[in-house]
Design an enzyme around this catalytic site. Structure first.
Site, PDB file in Angstrom:
ATOM      1  N   LYS A  11       0.847  -1.216   0.000  1.00 20.53           N
ATOM      2  CA  LYS A  11       0.000   0.000   0.000  1.00 20.53           C
ATOM      3  C   LYS A  11       0.877   1.259   0.000  1.00 20.53           C
ATOM      4  O   LYS A  11       1.981   1.233  -0.550  1.00 20.53           O
ATOM      5  CB  LYS A  11      -0.979  -0.031   1.177  1.00 20.53           C
ATOM      6  CG  LYS A  11      -1.743  -1.358   1.266  1.00 20.53           C
ATOM      7  CD  LYS A  11      -2.907  -1.300   2.193  1.00 20.53           C
ATOM      8  CE  LYS A  11      -3.520  -2.688   2.318  1.00 20.53           C
ATOM      9  NZ  LYS A  11      -4.775  -2.695   3.043  1.00 20.53           N
ATOM     10  N   GLU A  97      -9.924  -0.790  -1.610  1.00 15.58           N
ATOM     11  CA  GLU A  97      -9.582   0.617  -1.336  1.00 15.58           C
ATOM     12  C   GLU A  97      -9.695   1.455  -2.605  1.00 15.58           C
ATOM     13  O   GLU A  97     -10.094   2.622  -2.557  1.00 15.58           O
ATOM     14  CB  GLU A  97      -8.168   0.697  -0.720  1.00 15.58           C
ATOM     15  CG  GLU A  97      -8.175   0.165   0.714  1.00 15.58           C
ATOM     16  CD  GLU A  97      -6.859  -0.411   1.189  1.00 15.58           C
ATOM     17  OE1 GLU A  97      -5.810  -0.173   0.563  1.00 15.58           O
ATOM     18  OE2 GLU A  97      -6.882  -1.124   2.206  1.00 15.58           O
ATOM     19  N   GLY A 173      -7.462  -5.249   7.231  1.00 13.41           N
ATOM     20  CA  GLY A 173      -6.853  -4.317   8.176  1.00 13.41           C
ATOM     21  C   GLY A 173      -7.569  -4.235   9.515  1.00 13.41           C
ATOM     22  O   GLY A 173      -7.306  -3.330  10.308  1.00 13.41           O
TER      23      GLY A 173
HETATM   24  C1  PEP Z   1      -5.221  -5.975   1.700  1.00 14.96           C
HETATM   25  O1  PEP Z   1      -5.271  -4.770   1.791  1.00 14.96           O
HETATM   26  O2  PEP Z   1      -5.234  -6.500   0.578  1.00 14.96           O
HETATM   27  C2  PEP Z   1      -5.179  -6.766   2.919  1.00 14.96           C
HETATM   28  C3  PEP Z   1      -5.532  -8.008   2.851  1.00 14.96           C
HETATM   29  O3  PEP Z   1      -4.791  -6.112   4.083  1.00 14.96           O
HETATM   30  P1  PEP Z   1      -4.601  -6.791   5.533  1.00 14.96           P
HETATM   31  O4  PEP Z   1      -3.795  -8.046   5.339  1.00 14.96           O
HETATM   32  O5  PEP Z   1      -3.858  -5.751   6.313  1.00 14.96           O
HETATM   33  O6  PEP Z   1      -5.943  -7.075   6.066  1.00 14.96           O
END
Ligand code: PEP
Length: 254
Positions: A11, A97, A173
């Protein structure tokens, strides 16, 4: 046999030195044999990270996003052609996102997929339901429609070079991961929906990754599910030891 994949979505995190250090520590900490590990660093560091993993076998690299346009006067955009010119292999399309904060809907995602295929990039197409759809029991319909509305427009050959990531938004997240059973149910559903339109044998060869709070503690039980072919990892992909343990969990499965 479906290819096992562990992808790390960094990210909008890291600065240059952190990105190259992270890639170095992970690629020198494990020798994946059964799985492909893909790093998704921020755009400015793609070249640098690519150089770090140049001699690491079964490590690859991709971009977190691409433009739906071929090129031209689109300030700030990055085209598929630019990405292949620096040897990118993969690209994320449809991450929740991007869908939520940048209003990327089905039409844009289809255009992005087309740009990927035209330029030889392999897309990881993300889908997954928000909490409200899960709570009201509409998640099967919701994710089924995300697949039908976009992936049904692809040719069989295009679908064949697509990887899918099921990422329930309520698990991203949040530390609240889907149970192994919930993940398996949705991965099987995605495969069944694809079979409404495409050859079952080809659909069986498509890798479907799980994403949403995967960590060193839960990776093994999720990856052990029949239709789960690896993970798309956010937060834990930024922590060297956690990500190494996640890769090792995938490697330990027959
Ligand atoms: C993602 O953003 O693709 C994701 C899976 O994030 P996290 O592992 O932090 O939940």
């Amino acid at each position: 046999m479906r290819r096992k994949i562990i992808a790390g979505n960094w990210k909008m995190n890291t600065i240059l030195a952190e990105a190259t250090d992270l890639a170095k520590a992970i690629s020198s900490g494990v020798n994946p044999e059964k799985s492909t590990v893909i790093f998704f660093p921020p755009f400015p560091f793609l070249q640098n990270v690519r150089e770090v993993i140049a001699n690491a076998s079964n490590f690859s690299i991709g971009a977190q996003n691409l433009s739906s346009k071929e090129g031209g006067a689109y300030t700030g955009e990055v085209s598929a052609k630019m990405l292949t010119s620096i040897d990118m292999e993969y690209v994320l399309v449809g991450h929740s996102e991007r869908r939520e904060y940048f209003n990327e809907g089905d039409n844009i995602l289809f255009e992005k997929l087309n740009q990927s295929f035209e330029n030889g990039l392999k897309p990881i197409f993300c889908c997954g339901e928000p909490l409200g759809e899960r709570s009201s029991g509409n998640h099967v319909q919701y994710v089924g429609d995300q697949i039908r509305n976009v992936l049904f427009l692809l040719t069989p050959q295009q679908l064949n070079s697509t990887i899918i990531a099921y990422e329930p938004i309520w698990a991203i997240g949040t530390g609240q991961t889907a149970s192994p059973e919930q993940a398996q149910e949705m991965h099987l559903l995605i495969r069944d929906v694809l079979k409404e339109k495409f050859e079952p044998e080809m659909v069986e060869s498509i890798s479907i990754l799980y994403g949403g709070s995967v960590n060193a503690g839960n990776a093994l039980s999720i990856f052990g599910q029949k239709d789960v072919d690896g993970g798309l990892v956010g937060g834990a992909s930024l922590k060297v030891n956690d990500f190494l343990d996640i890769i090792k969990a995938m490697e330990s499965i027959g």
